[in-house]
Scaffold this motif. Structure first.
Motif, PDB file in Angstrom:
ATOM      1  N   PRO A 197       0.802  -1.222   0.000  1.00 58.48           N
ATOM      2  CA  PRO A 197       0.000   0.000   0.000  1.00 58.48           C
ATOM      3  C   PRO A 197       0.839   1.278   0.000  1.00 58.48           C
ATOM      4  N   ASN A 198       2.011   1.230   0.634  1.00 50.88           N
ATOM      5  CA  ASN A 198       2.830   2.442   0.681  1.00 50.88           C
ATOM      6  C   ASN A 198       3.341   2.829  -0.697  1.00 50.88           C
ATOM      7  N   LEU A 199       3.689   1.831  -1.501  1.00 49.46           N
ATOM      8  CA  LEU A 199       4.142   2.118  -2.862  1.00 49.46           C
ATOM      9  C   LEU A 199       2.965   2.557  -3.718  1.00 49.46           C
ATOM     10  N   ARG A 200       1.840   1.896  -3.538  1.00 50.03           N
ATOM     11  CA  ARG A 200       0.671   2.242  -4.340  1.00 50.03           C
ATOM     12  C   ARG A 200       0.166   3.642  -3.999  1.00 50.03           C
ATOM     13  N   ALA A 201       0.306   4.041  -2.742  1.00 50.23           N
ATOM     14  CA  ALA A 201      -0.097   5.399  -2.363  1.00 50.23           C
ATOM     15  C   ALA A 201       0.752   6.427  -3.087  1.00 50.23           C
ATOM     16  N   ALA A 202       2.004   6.058  -3.409  1.00 48.36           N
ATOM     17  CA  ALA A 202       2.868   6.979  -4.136  1.00 48.36           C
ATOM     18  C   ALA A 202       2.552   6.978  -5.632  1.00 48.36           C
ATOM     19  N   GLY A 203       1.720   6.074  -6.077  1.00 54.78           N
ATOM     20  CA  GLY A 203       1.282   6.109  -7.470  1.00 54.78           C
ATOM     21  C   GLY A 203       1.790   4.995  -8.355  1.00 54.78           C
ATOM     22  N   VAL A 204       2.387   3.951  -7.796  1.00 56.30           N
ATOM     23  CA  VAL A 204       2.875   2.841  -8.607  1.00 56.30           C
ATOM     24  C   VAL A 204       1.938   1.655  -8.399  1.00 56.30           C
ATOM     25  N   ASP A 205       1.397   1.125  -9.473  1.00 60.00           N
ATOM     26  CA  ASP A 205       0.371   0.087  -9.328  1.00 60.00           C
ATOM     27  C   ASP A 205       1.003  -1.303  -9.320  1.00 60.00           C
ATOM     28  N   TYR A 206       1.880  -1.520  -8.378  1.00 59.97           N
ATOM     29  CA  TYR A 206       2.509  -2.844  -8.284  1.00 59.97           C
ATOM     30  C   TYR A 206       1.862  -3.632  -7.160  1.00 59.97           C
ATOM     31  N   ASP A 207       1.290  -4.745  -7.523  1.00 62.06           N
ATOM     32  CA  ASP A 207       0.655  -5.632  -6.560  1.00 62.06           C
ATOM     33  C   ASP A 207       1.016  -7.059  -6.957  1.00 62.06           C
ATOM     34  N   VAL A 208       1.568  -7.812  -6.034  1.00 62.91           N
ATOM     35  CA  VAL A 208       2.016  -9.166  -6.363  1.00 62.91           C
ATOM     36  C   VAL A 208       0.836 -10.033  -6.807  1.00 62.91           C
ATOM     37  N   ARG A 209      -0.341  -9.763  -6.248  1.00 69.15           N
ATOM     38  CA  ARG A 209      -1.520 -10.562  -6.588  1.00 69.15           C
ATOM     39  C   ARG A 209      -1.838 -10.480  -8.079  1.00 69.15           C
ATOM     40  N   VAL A 210      -1.443  -9.364  -8.701  1.00 67.82           N
ATOM     41  CA  VAL A 210      -1.707  -9.207 -10.130  1.00 67.82           C
ATOM     42  C   VAL A 210      -0.448  -9.481 -10.945  1.00 67.82           C
ATOM     43  N   ALA A 211       0.689  -9.007 -10.454  1.00 69.33           N
ATOM     44  CA  ALA A 211       1.933  -9.163 -11.203  1.00 69.33           C
ATOM     45  C   ALA A 211       2.327 -10.629 -11.308  1.00 69.33           C
ATOM     46  N   LYS A 212       2.141 -11.371 -10.257  1.00 69.52           N
ATOM     47  CA  LYS A 212       2.508 -12.788 -10.266  1.00 69.52           C
ATOM     48  C   LYS A 212       1.461 -13.540  -9.465  1.00 69.52           C
ATOM     49  N   PRO A 213       0.305 -13.811 -10.108  1.00 70.90           N
ATOM     50  CA  PRO A 213      -0.803 -14.373  -9.321  1.00 70.90           C
ATOM     51  C   PRO A 213      -0.440 -15.713  -8.700  1.00 70.90           C
ATOM     52  N   TYR A 214      -0.814 -15.871  -7.446  1.00 75.60           N
ATOM     53  CA  TYR A 214      -0.635 -17.127  -6.736  1.00 75.60           C
ATOM     54  C   TYR A 214      -1.990 -17.506  -6.187  1.00 75.60           C
ATOM     55  N   SER A 215      -2.163 -18.746  -5.844  1.00 72.61           N
ATOM     56  CA  SER A 215      -3.391 -19.197  -5.202  1.00 72.61           C
ATOM     57  C   SER A 215      -4.650 -18.706  -5.929  1.00 72.61           C
ATOM     58  N   SER A 216      -4.622 -18.771  -7.264  1.00 74.74           N
ATOM     59  CA  SER A 216      -5.813 -18.467  -8.086  1.00 74.74           C
ATOM     60  C   SER A 216      -6.301 -17.037  -7.985  1.00 74.74           C
ATOM     61  N   TYR A 217      -5.426 -16.080  -7.716  1.00 74.30           N
ATOM     62  CA  TYR A 217      -5.891 -14.692  -7.680  1.00 74.30           C
ATOM     63  C   TYR A 217      -6.313 -14.211  -9.059  1.00 74.30           C
ATOM     64  N   GLU A 218      -5.849 -14.929 -10.112  1.00 72.50           N
ATOM     65  CA  GLU A 218      -6.235 -14.501 -11.454  1.00 72.50           C
ATOM     66  C   GLU A 218      -7.725 -14.723 -11.710  1.00 72.50           C
ATOM     67  N   ASP A 219      -8.378 -15.559 -10.891  1.00 74.89           N
ATOM     68  CA  ASP A 219      -9.807 -15.823 -11.076  1.00 74.89           C
ATOM     69  C   ASP A 219     -10.691 -14.699 -10.573  1.00 74.89           C
TER      70      ASP A 219
END
Lengths: 402, 163
Positions: A230-252
């Motif tokens: 959240p601290n990086l995203r608050a600065a404006g970078v949309d990096y989230d591991v759940r999307v960048a490298k989905p694990y445990s079926s987060y892509e669903d």
């Protein structure tokens, strides 16, 4: 700083003097064991020198002597506000090393637990931001909701804070009807309380004046400091591991990543707030689309067999013995697995030399990495802003010190 | 961006520096010689085809059999979502390498942690002190020569299971 002329002797220039203030390590306003030696000019911070390591427990060294299933309790003592994410992240690392395929149902159940954990993590952080700006009421309301989540944990794994939830290969037991009822209760009650909490602070003039522009960081600096979560995203970078490298079926699942623009306290607050709404939506989707299937995988070397089988079946007895004594060897390998923890990219770098314990286990702890930007973020700000900045960064002492 | 392209970019300029190229669980791992490690990371930071501008983690690994300490860097290109791991091996008796702090500010505490636990000295580091352990400590605890349990204990008979 310019030197001011003395009143009594106008021709003589008074030397500027700074005060040294020792903030912590057990100051109630720092919400954890953090020490900062601040150099103060009045109420303005000139420089600060953080000291960490007060609750260092040498997890990386301890892990080198423990079998894989015994490392799980170490991980939940890192970020104790969202212990299940740490636990499941570790299970997934071992499963990746062993090459175990996890059935969909387990993955969805894990997503439910992890998102509940994310909600509690963000909830504590945001409630504490409220406390530090003088709004204690919201904190009390929100903590009641955390209690509900802890009761869900209790129903699933028997523990509340340091959960040790799940096993390598799945869960120790299926979610009971009581657990589902508690989840339903939480999903029904929490949005109302959260809405109320949000209304209390979101467009509150006092809160906005207090937090906008306080403790900000630019996106470039945040990236260079390896911020995540959240601290990086608050600065404006949309990096989230759940999307960048989905694990445990987060892509669903269908969810958005909220981003801020200034990286200040208000943005961090709003990003966490929106992430809680998204987590709620993910939990609802997971419950709605929950597939049928077993609650654990067939990995007899790691998954403790049921007791009646241990007493009646020779093989189960052998596996039980091997697991309890930690005599299972794992293949050689070098694996890095990361999950989106409460504070950012929580990584497990594991080297196995083929024995019963890891050869080397390194935790990428997001807190430890972004806390080093703290002196720069509070430089030139007021002491009370420094307190607010720390609580909005959600620095967890257990994760910081490992 | 493919993994092959990263290797290509690296080979264009630093052909002689590469010791080994492996892939562990889809994670590209490069073993490089120790001398030009910071230059190489700096080059990968700025090269338009790689742009590894995010330092995920940095840590040490002690290999007692080789009498070496490896320093592991994990870099990430957030735009193309490509990760690499770079390893460099230092002699365990005198582990010295250059600091990465001019490239990444976040390397500061990670290098301090690596120094704290492995004794790797990062030349040019602005403030190389212990970070998690007490300043008075004289050993580097994550090295393998320091066993977790006291080996001279006699009250514990582990003949059956050996540990």
């Amino acid at each position: 700083m310019s030197n001011t002329p003395s009143i009594t002797e106008p021709n003589k220039v008074e030397e500027k003097q700074y005060a040294t203030l020792n903030l912590g390590p057990t100051h109630p306003a720092t919400h954890g064991i953090f020490q900062n030696v601040l150099k103060m000019d009045g109420e303005v911070i000139v420089s600060s020198e953080p000291t960490i390591g007060y609750i260092h427990r040498a997890f990386e060294k301890l892990a080198e002597r423990r079998p894989y299933n015994q490392i799980t309790p170490l991980t939940d003592r890192m970020n104790y506000c969202s212990a299940p994410i740490n636990n499941i992240g570790w299970h997934m690392t071992v499963e990746k090393l062993l090459g175990i395929e996890i059935p969909k149902r387990i993955q969805y159940l894990r997503v439910i637990i992890m998102e509940l954990a994310r909600i509690t993590d963000h909830l504590v952080c945001n409630a504490v931001i409220g406390v530090d700006t003088g709004a204690l009421t919201g904190f009390v309301y929100m903590f009641q909701q955390r209690e509900l989540v802890y009761e869900i944990y209790e129903e699933i794994c028997g523990a509340r804070l340091t959960t040790n939830v799940g096993r390598i290969g799945g869960f120790e037991r299926d979610f009971s009807p009581k657990a589902w009822a508690k989840i339903d209760k939480f999903l029904k009650e929490f949005p109302l309380v959260m809405k109320e909490f949000e209304n209390l602070l979101k467009r509150n003039r006092i809160f906005m004046d207090r937090t906008i522009g306080c403790g900000g960081i630019t996106a470039e600096k945040a990236l260079n400091y390896s911020f995540s979560g959240p601290n990086l995203r608050a600065a404006g970078v949309d990096y989230d591991v759940r999307v960048a490298k989905p694990y445990s079926s987060y892509e669903d699942f269908d969810f958005i990543i909220p981003v801020g623009s200034n990286g200040d306290v208000y943005d961090r607050f709003m990003v966490r707030q929106e992430e809680m709404w998204q987590s709620l939506s993910i939990i609802k989707q997971a419950i709605k689309n929950l597939p049928e299937g077993p609650y654990h995988t067939e990995v007899p070397e790691f998954y403790l067999p049921p007791k009646e089988e241990v007493y009646n079946n020779m093989e189960a007895l052998i596996y039980h013995f091997k697991i309890v004594m930690g005599e299972t060897d794992v293949p050689k390998g070098e694996v890095y697995h990361c999950v989106e923890g409460g504070n950012g990219e929580l990584g497990f770098y594991l080297i196995s030399d083929g024995g019963r314990t890891p050869f080397r286990l390194h935790f990428r702890r997001p807190c430890f990495i972004y806390y080093q930007a703290y002196p720069e973020m509070i430089k030139g700000s007021m002491l009370s802003d420094a307190i607010l900045t720390m609580s909005s960064m959600n620095v967890i002492a257990g994760e910081l010190d490992a | 961006m493919e993994q092959e392209r990263v290797i290509e970019v690296l080979k264009e300029k630093f052909e002689g520096e590469i010791l080994q190229i492996e892939t562990h669980y889809d994670f590209l791992t490069l073993s490089l010689k120790k001398d030009k490690i910071v230059e190489i990371i700096h080059y990968l930071y700025h090269h338009p085809d790689t742009k590894f501008q995010y330092l995920t983690t940095l840590s040490g690994i002690h290999y007692p059999d080789l009498n070496q300490i490896a320093v592991m860097y994990q870099l990430h290109n957030l735009v193309s979502n490509q990760r690499i791991r770079i390893k460099t091996y230092l002699p365990a008796d005198n582990p010295v390498t250059k600091t990465l702090t001019p490239v990444f500010l976040s390397a500061n505490w990670m290098e301090r942690e690596t120094y704290d636990f492995f004794g790797v000295r990062f030349e040019g580091h602005p403030d190389l002190r212990r970070i998690l352990n007490v300043d008075e400590m004289i050993i580097f605890p994550l090295r393998k020569e320091y066993p977790l349990e006291d080996q001279t204990r006699e009250d514990k008979n582990d003949n059956m299971f050996g540990r």
